[in-house]
Design a protein around this motif. Structure first.
Motif, PDB file in Angstrom:
ATOM      1  N   SER A  66      -0.527   2.949  -1.935  1.00 19.32           N
ATOM      2  CA  SER A  66      -1.325   2.294  -3.038  1.00 19.32           C
ATOM      3  C   SER A  66      -2.605   3.187  -3.562  1.00 19.32           C
ATOM      4  CB  SER A  66      -1.696   0.833  -2.785  1.00 19.32           C
ATOM      5  OG  SER A  66      -2.293   0.841  -1.562  1.00 19.32           O
ATOM      6  N   LEU A  82       7.736 -10.148  -3.726  1.00 18.28           N
ATOM      7  CA  LEU A  82       7.162 -11.311  -4.507  1.00 18.28           C
ATOM      8  C   LEU A  82       7.904 -12.301  -5.221  1.00 18.28           C
ATOM      9  CD1 LEU A  82       4.875  -8.604  -6.564  1.00 18.28           C
ATOM     10  CD2 LEU A  82       3.851 -10.484  -5.205  1.00 18.28           C
ATOM     11  N   ASN A  90      -0.360 -11.443  -8.467  1.00 17.55           N
ATOM     12  CA  ASN A  90       0.542 -10.766  -7.701  1.00 17.55           C
ATOM     13  C   ASN A  90      -0.188  -9.626  -6.736  1.00 17.55           C
ATOM     14  OD1 ASN A  90       2.606 -11.940  -8.767  1.00 17.55           O
ATOM     15  ND2 ASN A  90       3.503  -9.979  -9.707  1.00 17.55           N
ATOM     16  N   ILE A  91      -1.510  -9.275  -7.392  1.00 20.19           N
ATOM     17  CA  ILE A  91      -2.212  -8.306  -6.427  1.00 20.19           C
ATOM     18  C   ILE A  91      -2.850  -9.058  -5.158  1.00 20.19           C
ATOM     19  CG2 ILE A  91      -4.433  -7.421  -6.377  1.00 20.19           C
ATOM     20  CD1 ILE A  91      -2.633  -5.284  -7.824  1.00 20.19           C
ATOM     21  N   LYS A 136       4.389  -6.499 -13.210  1.00 16.38           N
ATOM     22  CA  LYS A 136       3.367  -7.251 -13.224  1.00 16.38           C
ATOM     23  C   LYS A 136       2.170  -6.817 -11.893  1.00 16.38           C
ATOM     24  CE  LYS A 136       3.195 -12.026 -13.505  1.00 16.38           C
ATOM     25  NZ  LYS A 136       3.897 -13.232 -13.238  1.00 16.38           N
ATOM     26  N   LEU A 137       2.646  -6.505 -11.060  1.00 10.85           N
ATOM     27  CA  LEU A 137       1.857  -5.832  -9.894  1.00 10.85           C
ATOM     28  C   LEU A 137       1.344  -4.657 -10.282  1.00 10.85           C
ATOM     29  CD1 LEU A 137       1.132  -5.958  -6.709  1.00 10.85           C
ATOM     30  CD2 LEU A 137       3.112  -4.723  -6.349  1.00 10.85           C
ATOM     31  N   GLN A 138       2.076  -3.718 -10.611  1.00 11.07           N
ATOM     32  CA  GLN A 138       1.514  -2.395 -11.079  1.00 11.07           C
ATOM     33  C   GLN A 138       0.700  -2.520 -12.494  1.00 11.07           C
ATOM     34  OE1 GLN A 138       5.538  -0.570 -11.569  1.00 11.07           O
ATOM     35  NE2 GLN A 138       5.309   0.376  -9.342  1.00 11.07           N
ATOM     36  N   TRP A 198       3.440   0.569  -1.189  1.00 13.33           N
ATOM     37  CA  TRP A 198       3.466   0.430  -2.699  1.00 13.33           C
ATOM     38  C   TRP A 198       4.631   0.739  -2.880  1.00 13.33           C
ATOM     39  CZ3 TRP A 198       0.194  -2.460  -5.616  1.00 13.33           C
ATOM     40  CH2 TRP A 198       0.157  -1.949  -6.895  1.00 13.33           C
ATOM     41  N   GLU A 222       8.271  -8.677 -11.461  1.00  9.60           N
ATOM     42  CA  GLU A 222       7.385  -9.044 -10.604  1.00  9.60           C
ATOM     43  C   GLU A 222       6.709  -7.592 -10.109  1.00  9.60           C
ATOM     44  OE1 GLU A 222       6.121 -11.687  -9.843  1.00  9.60           O
ATOM     45  OE2 GLU A 222       7.594 -13.273 -10.477  1.00  9.60           O
ATOM     46  N   TRP A 244       0.081  -9.554  -2.630  1.00  6.75           N
ATOM     47  CA  TRP A 244       0.474  -8.203  -2.160  1.00  6.75           C
ATOM     48  C   TRP A 244      -0.722  -7.756  -1.204  1.00  6.75           C
ATOM     49  CZ3 TRP A 244      -3.043  -3.865  -3.036  1.00  6.75           C
ATOM     50  CH2 TRP A 244      -2.501  -2.605  -2.274  1.00  6.75           C
TER      51      TRP A 244
END
Length: 590
Positions: A259, A171, A226-227, A218-220, A163, A215, A230
RNA sequence: GCGCCCGUAGCUCAGUUGGAUAGAGCACCUGCCUUCUAAGCAGGUUGUCGCGCGUUCGAUUCGCGCCGGGCGCACCA
């Protein structure tokens, strides 16, 4: 009870009689110069010093109360106040016979076992494991094995870097320039390629950097696409990690990556803010000095041109993202709640010592009651350098991949074993090369004092002379060779034969076997596997002295032969156990 | 600049509460395979423990000051 423990215990009670208020925990005996005895203690001199007593007089008084007639020859006072102990031959023999009967292997379990979390290896997702990872992985694994051997309850946890800001770039790369076939062929290489390209673009173009950050945000925020990407990257990396760990024989109880702690990071920062431990600064949130320490010792201050200025630990960036200090705080909290450990040990590069000083200090301020219950320990280590004294790189200047390094070690070992033992079948030579090659890499990394940088050298680590894994494995193989030449039931019989220790080489070897426990205790005490390396090298050396001077199968009589076989067997068992504790396998033949 | 780590034989490195004559390996020289693996062994040579001061009965080890090297020092981990 091992003889030196009996001596220690008797000495401690004698000291208590003479000095009732003395702290006898430091009254220990250590193997000394054989010329003076088998063990020596210099503890009385320091006791005398703090009390302003005459050390020789104190030694005389203690000696008068010391009853060791059943264990030692006459105890002697020497020099300024040393005590020298020589074991009775019968005690030495009985200790070895007990070991031959399988009652012990020259070490004892800790009297009060601890629960210890050990955090090591910590590779990063989407990057190849490189040569540097051998340090944390090898030292950490050796320590977990050592602590387990002593009966501690060990929880090993791989704090994977899964993470962080690098995922924004990854990404972006995945969505725009991913080469699917390449990913299927060599996932890590493809991920590395994506990262390098996007990273270069970000350096050159601020707009690209903003895209990457977007990006990441968005992931966070939990964006589904994105998840999912990841997760795929993480899974691909885990395959790589598993392959390396399986080759190295390293196992973790848990692999809770960064993460895992994500859900708690906001709370951590809010709590730090609420407790006024952290405050906002330039849009970020950081922990600053509480002025409880003089500036020199304060981890949150740094001196710039003669002036002490703030050097905070940031726990939230101005863009709202969190830093690794935040994750590490959440991690300590989780570990305490989940396992209630007595200690948490971090096997991490020495360059991060500043981070750990801050981290531990913040935790002590944040949860002071919890902090009192646990010892947080940073076990640091130095860098691996090339011949030129600069960080070890390939000829083209890239970092050396761990997988490639292991392959080369095994290949080199294969070449040697094929030269020296061409008569062995190929499959066996391959297996020997695997054990020798991997063992050589691990051993050469564990041998130096972990704090210092060391120079990587193929020839030295794979040399068969000197303090190397091949030398130790060779000593082991020579012992096993003796046993291959006798019948099976005879080897069983030796376990119950009575030992006769007469030749100087037999006595030297036997005495050294007795020191295995002292050594593994020292390793656990100071988190230094190199103590065990040096012990094993000496053991192999003392065995060789015995081997050269004391014929085993051709001994003068059966009693001597069986006694020597027992001594061989015990040496082999300690060598095997010691190497195993370092994470190194053995071969029966080489 | 400030902090942390390091400085031991020609080279690479050990050196366990401060302890007895500071140790290995490599390299160099001399020997040892009709006896259990010579991937081995035995012997020889090698030191202002970076420098200085201090604490101590005693310092490579602890403290202070220099010299030399490495690393770290706010939104990477």
């Amino acid at each position: 009870m091992l003889p030196h423990k009996k001596i220690e215990s008797a000495l401690q009670s004698a000291v208590r009689e003479v000095l009732p208020d003395a702290d006898v925990s430091t009254v220990l005996v250590r193997p000394g110069d054989p010329k003076f005895g088998d063990y020596q203690s210099n503890a009385l001199m320091s006791l005398a010093k703090t009390r302003k007593l005459n050390p020789r007089q104190l030694a005389t008084d203690v000696l008068a109360k010391l009853d060791l007639a059943s264990v030692c020859e006459k105890v002697e006072i020497a020099g300024a106040g040393f005590l020298n102990f020589r074991l009775k031959n019968s005690v030495l023999v009985e200790s070895l016979q007990a070991a031959a009967r399988g009652e012990h292997l020259f070490f004892e379990k800790a009297s009060s076992p601890k629960t210890i979390v050990i955090d090591f290896s910590s590779p990063n997702v989407a990057k190849p494991m490189h040569v540097g990872h051998i340090r944390s992985t090898g030292i950490g694994d050796a320590l977990q094995r050592n602590l387990r051997l002593l009966g501690h309850s060990v929880i090993s946890d791989n704090h994977i870097g899964d993470w962080g800001t690098q995922f924004g770039k990854l990404l972006l790369g995945w969505k725009n320039i991913l080469d699917r076939p390449a990913l299927e062929c060599d996932a890590i290489a493809e991920l590395e390629r994506l990262y390098k390209i996007i990273n270069a673009e970000c350096d050159a173009n601020p707009a690209r950097l903003e895209e990457a950050k977007a990006e990441l945000v968005k992931l966070q925020a939990g964006d589904a696409e994105n998840i999912s990407i990841w997760q795929e990257m993480t899974a691909l990396s885990q395959k790589q990690f598993d392959e390396i760990y399986s080759r190295l024989g390293v196992k973790f109880d848990h692999a809770l990556g960064e993460s895992f702690y994500n859900p708690w990071l906001g709370e951590v920062v809010n709590d730090l803010l609420a407790k006024k431990i952290a405050r906002e600064s330039e849009g970020a949130v950081g922990v600053f000095s509480d002025s409880s320490l003089p500036p020199k010792e304060d981890p949150f201050l740094v001196n710039r041109d003669g002036e002490w200025i703030d050097d905070p630990a940031l726990v939230r960036k101005s863009d709202g993202g969190f830093n690794y200090t935040t994750t590490d705080l959440a991690t300590i909290d989780y570990r305490l709640k989940t396992w209630s450990p007595d200690e948490i040990v971090y096997v991490v590069d020495d360059r991060q010592s500043g981070h750990f000083k801050k981290l531990f200090a913040i935790f002590a301020r944040w949860k002071s009651d919890d902090a009192k219950k646990v010892k947080l320990i940073h076990v640091g280590f130095g860098k691996i350098l090339g011949d030129d004294g600069k960080p070890f790189k390939t000829r083209s200047g890239d970092t050396v991949k761990l997988g490639d390094l292991l392959n080369e070690a095994v290949e080199r070992a294969y070449k040697t074993v094929s030269e020296k033992s061409s008569e062995l079948p190929e499959a066996q030579r391959k297996e020997i090369a695997r054990v020798v090659g991997l063992g050589a890499v691990k051993y050469s990394d564990l041998l130096p004092n972990r704090q210092s940088d060391y120079i990587f050298n193929w020839d030295k680590m794979l040399a068969l002379q000197g303090n190397t894994a091949p030398y130790l494995l060779y000593a082991y193989a020579r012992i096993k060779s003796i046993f291959r030449k006798i019948e099976v039931n005879l080897s069983l019989a030796t376990r119950h034969s009575s030992l006769v220790l007469a030749a100087p080489e037999e006595l030297t070897l036997a005495n050294h076997l007795l020191n295995f426990g002292i050594t593994v205790e020292a390793v656990a005490e100071e988190f230094r596997p190199n103590f065990l390396c040096n012990y094993l090298f000496e053991l192999a050396g003392k065995f060789t002295g015995f081997y050269e001077n004391c014929p085993v199968l051709k001994a003068d009589d059966v009693a001597t032969r069986d006694s020597r076989l027992a001594l061989c067997d015990l040496t082999a068992r300690v060598l095997k156990q010691g190497l195993e504790t370092l994470g190194i396998e053995t071969v029966e033949q080489m």
